[in-house]
Design a protein around this motif. Sequence first.
Motif, PDB file in Angstrom:
ATOM      1  N   ASN A 298      12.528  -4.498  -5.043  1.00  0.00           N
ATOM      2  CA  ASN A 298      11.201  -4.118  -4.854  1.00  0.00           C
ATOM      3  C   ASN A 298      11.120  -3.883  -3.335  1.00  0.00           C
ATOM      4  O   ASN A 298      10.165  -3.065  -2.992  1.00  0.00           O
ATOM      5  CB  ASN A 298      10.162  -5.033  -5.423  1.00  0.00           C
ATOM      6  CG  ASN A 298      10.195  -4.895  -6.846  1.00  0.00           C
ATOM      7  OD1 ASN A 298      10.640  -3.957  -7.622  1.00  0.00           O
ATOM      8  ND2 ASN A 298       9.423  -5.897  -7.514  1.00  0.00           N
TER       9      ASN A 298
ATOM     10  N   ASP B   1      11.047  -9.604  -7.640  1.00  0.00           N
ATOM     11  CA  ASP B   1      11.761  -8.981  -8.895  1.00  0.00           C
ATOM     12  C   ASP B   1      12.142 -10.034  -9.878  1.00  0.00           C
ATOM     13  O   ASP B   1      12.502 -11.300  -9.431  1.00  0.00           O
ATOM     14  CB  ASP B   1      12.979  -8.237  -8.284  1.00  0.00           C
ATOM     15  CG  ASP B   1      13.017  -7.344  -7.128  1.00  0.00           C
ATOM     16  OD1 ASP B   1      13.106  -6.184  -7.554  1.00  0.00           O
ATOM     17  OD2 ASP B   1      12.835  -7.699  -6.109  1.00  0.00           O
TER      18      ASP B   1
ATOM     19  N   ALA C 170       9.235  -0.582  -2.131  1.00  0.00           N
ATOM     20  CA  ALA C 170       7.713  -0.760  -1.562  1.00  0.00           C
ATOM     21  C   ALA C 170       7.783  -0.080  -0.144  1.00  0.00           C
ATOM     22  O   ALA C 170       6.932   0.781   0.274  1.00  0.00           O
ATOM     23  CB  ALA C 170       7.417  -2.091  -1.215  1.00  0.00           C
ATOM     24  N   LEU C 171       8.808  -0.337   0.569  1.00  0.00           N
ATOM     25  CA  LEU C 171       9.036   0.288   2.028  1.00  0.00           C
ATOM     26  C   LEU C 171       9.209   1.859   1.904  1.00  0.00           C
ATOM     27  O   LEU C 171       8.972   2.626   3.064  1.00  0.00           O
ATOM     28  CB  LEU C 171      10.229  -0.430   2.511  1.00  0.00           C
ATOM     29  CG  LEU C 171      10.287  -0.192   4.396  1.00  0.00           C
ATOM     30  CD1 LEU C 171       9.256  -0.794   4.943  1.00  0.00           C
ATOM     31  CD2 LEU C 171      11.642  -0.941   4.892  1.00  0.00           C
TER      32      LEU C 171
ATOM     33  N   MET D  83       3.029  -6.173   2.785  1.00  0.00           N
ATOM     34  CA  MET D  83       3.024  -5.273   2.009  1.00  0.00           C
ATOM     35  C   MET D  83       2.683  -6.165   0.559  1.00  0.00           C
ATOM     36  O   MET D  83       2.590  -5.752  -0.306  1.00  0.00           O
ATOM     37  CB  MET D  83       4.155  -4.385   1.646  1.00  0.00           C
ATOM     38  CG  MET D  83       4.201  -3.234   2.696  1.00  0.00           C
ATOM     39  SD  MET D  83       5.610  -2.066   2.552  1.00  0.00           S
ATOM     40  CE  MET D  83       7.145  -3.255   2.646  1.00  0.00           C
ATOM     41  N   GLN D  84       3.112  -7.287   0.709  1.00  0.00           N
ATOM     42  CA  GLN D  84       3.036  -8.199  -0.401  1.00  0.00           C
ATOM     43  C   GLN D  84       3.849  -7.866  -1.516  1.00  0.00           C
ATOM     44  O   GLN D  84       3.185  -7.620  -2.686  1.00  0.00           O
ATOM     45  CB  GLN D  84       1.486  -8.456  -0.884  1.00  0.00           C
ATOM     46  CG  GLN D  84       0.850  -9.404   0.042  1.00  0.00           C
ATOM     47  CD  GLN D  84       1.141 -10.794   0.172  1.00  0.00           C
ATOM     48  OE1 GLN D  84       1.387 -11.563  -0.817  1.00  0.00           O
ATOM     49  NE2 GLN D  84       1.458 -11.279   1.472  1.00  0.00           N
TER      50      GLN D  84
ATOM     51  N   ASP E 281       9.932   9.279  -8.507  1.00  0.00           N
ATOM     52  CA  ASP E 281       9.216   9.832  -7.461  1.00  0.00           C
ATOM     53  C   ASP E 281       9.449   9.814  -6.071  1.00  0.00           C
ATOM     54  O   ASP E 281       8.939  10.209  -5.210  1.00  0.00           O
ATOM     55  CB  ASP E 281       7.624   8.764  -7.569  1.00  0.00           C
ATOM     56  CG  ASP E 281       6.909   9.267  -8.615  1.00  0.00           C
ATOM     57  OD1 ASP E 281       6.689  10.195  -9.152  1.00  0.00           O
ATOM     58  OD2 ASP E 281       6.257   8.236  -9.200  1.00  0.00           O
TER      59      ASP E 281
ATOM     60  N   MET F 234       0.876  -5.479  -7.584  1.00  0.00           N
ATOM     61  CA  MET F 234       0.676  -6.565  -6.813  1.00  0.00           C
ATOM     62  C   MET F 234       0.736  -6.418  -5.483  1.00  0.00           C
ATOM     63  O   MET F 234       0.285  -7.090  -4.518  1.00  0.00           O
ATOM     64  CB  MET F 234       1.627  -7.788  -7.307  1.00  0.00           C
ATOM     65  CG  MET F 234       1.182  -8.433  -8.632  1.00  0.00           C
ATOM     66  SD  MET F 234       0.898 -10.051  -8.614  1.00  0.00           S
ATOM     67  CE  MET F 234       1.405 -10.411 -10.119  1.00  0.00           C
ATOM     68  N   ALA F 235       1.316  -5.329  -5.146  1.00  0.00           N
ATOM     69  CA  ALA F 235       1.670  -4.762  -3.721  1.00  0.00           C
ATOM     70  C   ALA F 235       0.495  -4.036  -3.071  1.00  0.00           C
ATOM     71  O   ALA F 235      -0.443  -3.880  -3.811  1.00  0.00           O
ATOM     72  CB  ALA F 235       2.996  -4.140  -3.530  1.00  0.00           C
ATOM     73  N   THR F 236       0.372  -4.099  -1.709  1.00  0.00           N
ATOM     74  CA  THR F 236      -0.722  -3.293  -1.236  1.00  0.00           C
ATOM     75  C   THR F 236      -0.048  -1.851  -1.311  1.00  0.00           C
ATOM     76  O   THR F 236      -0.970  -1.033  -0.749  1.00  0.00           O
ATOM     77  CB  THR F 236      -0.727  -3.534   0.342  1.00  0.00           C
ATOM     78  OG1 THR F 236       0.305  -3.191   1.048  1.00  0.00           O
ATOM     79  CG2 THR F 236      -1.108  -5.120   0.856  1.00  0.00           C
ATOM     80  N   VAL F 237       1.210  -1.456  -1.574  1.00  0.00           N
ATOM     81  CA  VAL F 237       1.587  -0.030  -1.779  1.00  0.00           C
ATOM     82  C   VAL F 237       1.912   0.212  -3.265  1.00  0.00           C
ATOM     83  O   VAL F 237       2.306  -0.872  -4.028  1.00  0.00           O
ATOM     84  CB  VAL F 237       2.788   0.272  -0.825  1.00  0.00           C
ATOM     85  CG1 VAL F 237       1.827   0.152   0.534  1.00  0.00           C
ATOM     86  CG2 VAL F 237       3.655  -0.639  -0.846  1.00  0.00           C
ATOM     87  N   THR F 238       2.089   1.249  -3.666  1.00  0.00           N
ATOM     88  CA  THR F 238       2.750   1.464  -4.853  1.00  0.00           C
ATOM     89  C   THR F 238       4.237   1.723  -4.723  1.00  0.00           C
ATOM     90  O   THR F 238       4.768   2.247  -3.886  1.00  0.00           O
ATOM     91  CB  THR F 238       2.337   2.938  -5.500  1.00  0.00           C
ATOM     92  OG1 THR F 238       0.685   3.115  -5.376  1.00  0.00           O
ATOM     93  CG2 THR F 238       2.870   3.229  -6.776  1.00  0.00           C
ATOM     94  N   LEU F 239       5.027   0.981  -5.555  1.00  0.00           N
ATOM     95  CA  LEU F 239       6.264   0.969  -5.531  1.00  0.00           C
ATOM     96  C   LEU F 239       6.949   2.131  -5.839  1.00  0.00           C
ATOM     97  O   LEU F 239       6.592   2.819  -6.899  1.00  0.00           O
ATOM     98  CB  LEU F 239       7.041  -0.302  -6.286  1.00  0.00           C
ATOM     99  CG  LEU F 239       6.487  -1.644  -6.138  1.00  0.00           C
ATOM    100  CD1 LEU F 239       7.102  -2.655  -6.939  1.00  0.00           C
ATOM    101  CD2 LEU F 239       6.801  -2.013  -4.483  1.00  0.00           C
TER     102      LEU F 239
ATOM    103  N   PRO G 118      -1.232  -0.534  -8.113  1.00  0.00           N
ATOM    104  CA  PRO G 118      -0.263  -0.537  -9.266  1.00  0.00           C
ATOM    105  C   PRO G 118       0.812  -0.661  -8.830  1.00  0.00           C
ATOM    106  O   PRO G 118       1.412  -0.524  -7.732  1.00  0.00           O
ATOM    107  CB  PRO G 118      -0.747   0.960  -9.761  1.00  0.00           C
ATOM    108  CG  PRO G 118      -1.147   1.795  -8.626  1.00  0.00           C
ATOM    109  CD  PRO G 118      -1.987   0.756  -7.679  1.00  0.00           C
ATOM    110  N   GLU G 119       1.443  -1.389  -9.624  1.00  0.00           N
ATOM    111  CA  GLU G 119       3.146  -1.979  -9.307  1.00  0.00           C
ATOM    112  C   GLU G 119       3.963  -0.749  -9.201  1.00  0.00           C
ATOM    113  O   GLU G 119       4.843  -0.629  -8.217  1.00  0.00           O
ATOM    114  CB  GLU G 119       3.629  -3.023 -10.390  1.00  0.00           C
ATOM    115  CG  GLU G 119       3.048  -4.307  -9.834  1.00  0.00           C
ATOM    116  CD  GLU G 119       3.895  -5.502 -10.248  1.00  0.00           C
ATOM    117  OE1 GLU G 119       4.967  -5.175 -10.431  1.00  0.00           O
ATOM    118  OE2 GLU G 119       3.412  -6.645 -10.386  1.00  0.00           O
TER     119      GLU G 119
END
Lengths: 136, 136, 136, 136, 136, 136
Positions: free
Chosen positions: F34, E126, F38-39, E121-122, F11, F1-6, A132-133
């Motif tokens: 973003n 933005d 992500a990082l 991480m693709q 949070d 769309m990423a492999t991680v949750t932004l 999820p984004e």
Amino acid sequence: MATVTLVSDTDASPEVRAVFDDIRATRGTDFINNFWRALACDPATLAATWARLKVIMGPGALDPLTKEMIYLAVSAANSCEYCSHSHTASARAKGMTDAMYGELLAVIGMASQTNALANAMQVPVDAVFKAPEVKA
Amino acid sequence: MATVTLVSDTDASPEVRAVFDDIRATRGTDFINNFWRALACDPATLAATWARLKVIMGPGALDPLTKEMIYLAVSAANSCEYCSHSHTASARAKGMTDAMYGELLAVIGMASQTNALANAMQVPVDAVFKAPEVKA
Amino acid sequence: MATVTLVSDTDASPEVRAVFDDIRATRGTDFINNFWRALACDPATLAATWARLKVIMGPGALDPLTKEMIYLAVSAANSCEYCSHSHTASARAKGMTDAMYGELLAVIGMASQTNALANAMQVPVDAVFKAPEVKA
Amino acid sequence: MATVTLVSDTDASPEVRAVFDDIRATRGTDFINNFWRALACDPATLAATWARLKVIMGPGALDPLTKEMIYLAVSAANSCEYCSHSHTASARAKGMTDAMYGELLAVIGMASQTNALANAMQVPVDAVFKAPEVKA
Amino acid sequence: MATVTLVSDTDASPEVRAVFDDIRATRGTDFINNFWRALACDPATLAATWARLKVIMGPGALDPLTKEMIYLAVSAANSCEYCSHSHTASARAKGMTDAMYGELLAVIGMASQTNALANAMQVPVDAVFKAPEVKA
Amino acid sequence: MATVTLVSDTDASPEVRAVFDDIRATRGTDFINNFWRALACDPATLAATWARLKVIMGPGALDPLTKEMIYLAVSAANSCEYCSHSHTASARAKGMTDAMYGELLAVIGMASQTNALANAMQVPVDAVFKAPEVKA
């Protein structure tokens, strides 16, 4: 052969010398490999790169040998002659056997093949693979 | 979005169907991800790639999770969008924790940085890193 | 200079020897180039790679010389020193003339240039270039 | 989605318009694909790139379809999404069959695999593959 | 060591000779570096590449030294041994100091690191970074 | 769309929040792009990457806009979609004009072309380009 002059111990500035000393102490060897002698052309980048690398490559959730093999895989993918040599040597020093190296090579080769195929065909990413984004 | 039409179960030829069946049996799931549905445009390459990948990614001197993380590292280095997504998902399914993923990312980043630096400066390979050319 | 010891005929295991014999028989020459002598460090990958390469590079819908030039183009894009040398030699042995090589170089150069430009500008893919996602 | 605004026919300067006209005349279609509309942000590079590409991709010692497949192979190796799509479409328009595309993919995959392996192992180039450095 | 024979002045055809003469006149030196002597294997590509490079690398909105450093950064990213050497030398000849080179290396390293992380991480682009697709 | 949750502001852990605050203060904007969100999945890598990037991209022997264009050039060469977008936006914000961007693209294209040609032909490095290996 480099684009810069490799810095010998004699020519090292105090800032460079401090990094060389820490490399020696951390690794338990007197040997300083050429990458650091070249990077010493820019003491600030030398110090920052070594400081971060020392933390990253130490033990953690992944063991040092696993990290070294990952490092080597990236180096092969990026066509880095120096890094392919130096990280193969490091991985061996950390316990990589011939059998492990053979499997590492096989994974690198297979990944490179399917990377090229997925890029050539521009395969759309399956919906289930996406996170999820934004965390709610 | 692909350059080829993804092959559905209905349209799969017997040769493609056999590979899909083996993927399902090997992975214990009914799900076939898009890479294989795209590669099915060439049944011979589909069959050969799956047959080899099944062997390579199984247990051996390296465990399956380590192999999956190496695969992911190569995929990131090769800028493969599809593979970065699919192998992150696979690695997580095989037990990669957030802490392990964080360290994996750190190694990928550090390797990419030093690869670029070594390539830019064309650092000569230290003599001690080289293997003898031919076994005597 | 390699990260592995090249395997000589004398040191080849029976499994490696069988692959070397098939390379010699297929190519009609006694010469085994260094890539196979290096890959012999992992007999399973040696055997699988040669078996697949022999099928792929043989005649089919594309002739062997066209395949060799495509191989060379990929090798140049991937900055592979060894492969650029070996596949140039192979292409010449299969009939690539100086004129053909000149045009091949020109296409490789032009493709690399426009690849970088399209990547830099992130040009959106025209709708007409996309295939339907799933065959109905 | 691009980093530049795509130039429409209405907004094209005379210099850009002249290139668009030549693309249309050369290809026998009214369609101008997005790469050229993006590159039109720099009319000088647009004109120079098109002029050279038109010559390179025309018939010569290699036929146009062979050149298109080589272009596509380089584009896949360079992870160019746009170029992989556009040159697959062009190759098909010039007669690439499904069988030819399948073999092209197989060669791209095999080359990428052996490139990575040769880079990982840093295989030394066989002496017989090297050309003399300077013509006597 | 090249895949082609480097063309000496004695062996240069009139077409090649004309390019060599223009390189000498433009650069104010008698020295012709190996890249051009190799590319002379295809006089048409030699002439077109030099003609375009001469225009691009001259003064404009960006000064020649800035262009040379950008060229070097791309060459390092593409793992080009020859180009890393030749463009480091060119940048130094145009005034790149050790301090500038150190900062250039630091940027190349940092960019390569974050490129790999963003690819791994693709990270989704933005919305504010995207240009409108077609100028109205 | 990423492999991680932004990671959103809500949070963010205190460690992540501190980095986000410093990004905002340094850039004089409330916007966090973003890449950093992500990082933030790995707070240690987030903090180390931002700390180093802030130093590298600041003014020095090279001005910030020149550094941004070098960063963009590397990103295009590495096929990084996210980075090509974000650093084009950054370069424009720092004063890159359309004319400067056009010349930057031209240099990126030309470098990529000659990199591929030099790699394909394996041009030997001219002796005059090499630095002495060790400072005497």
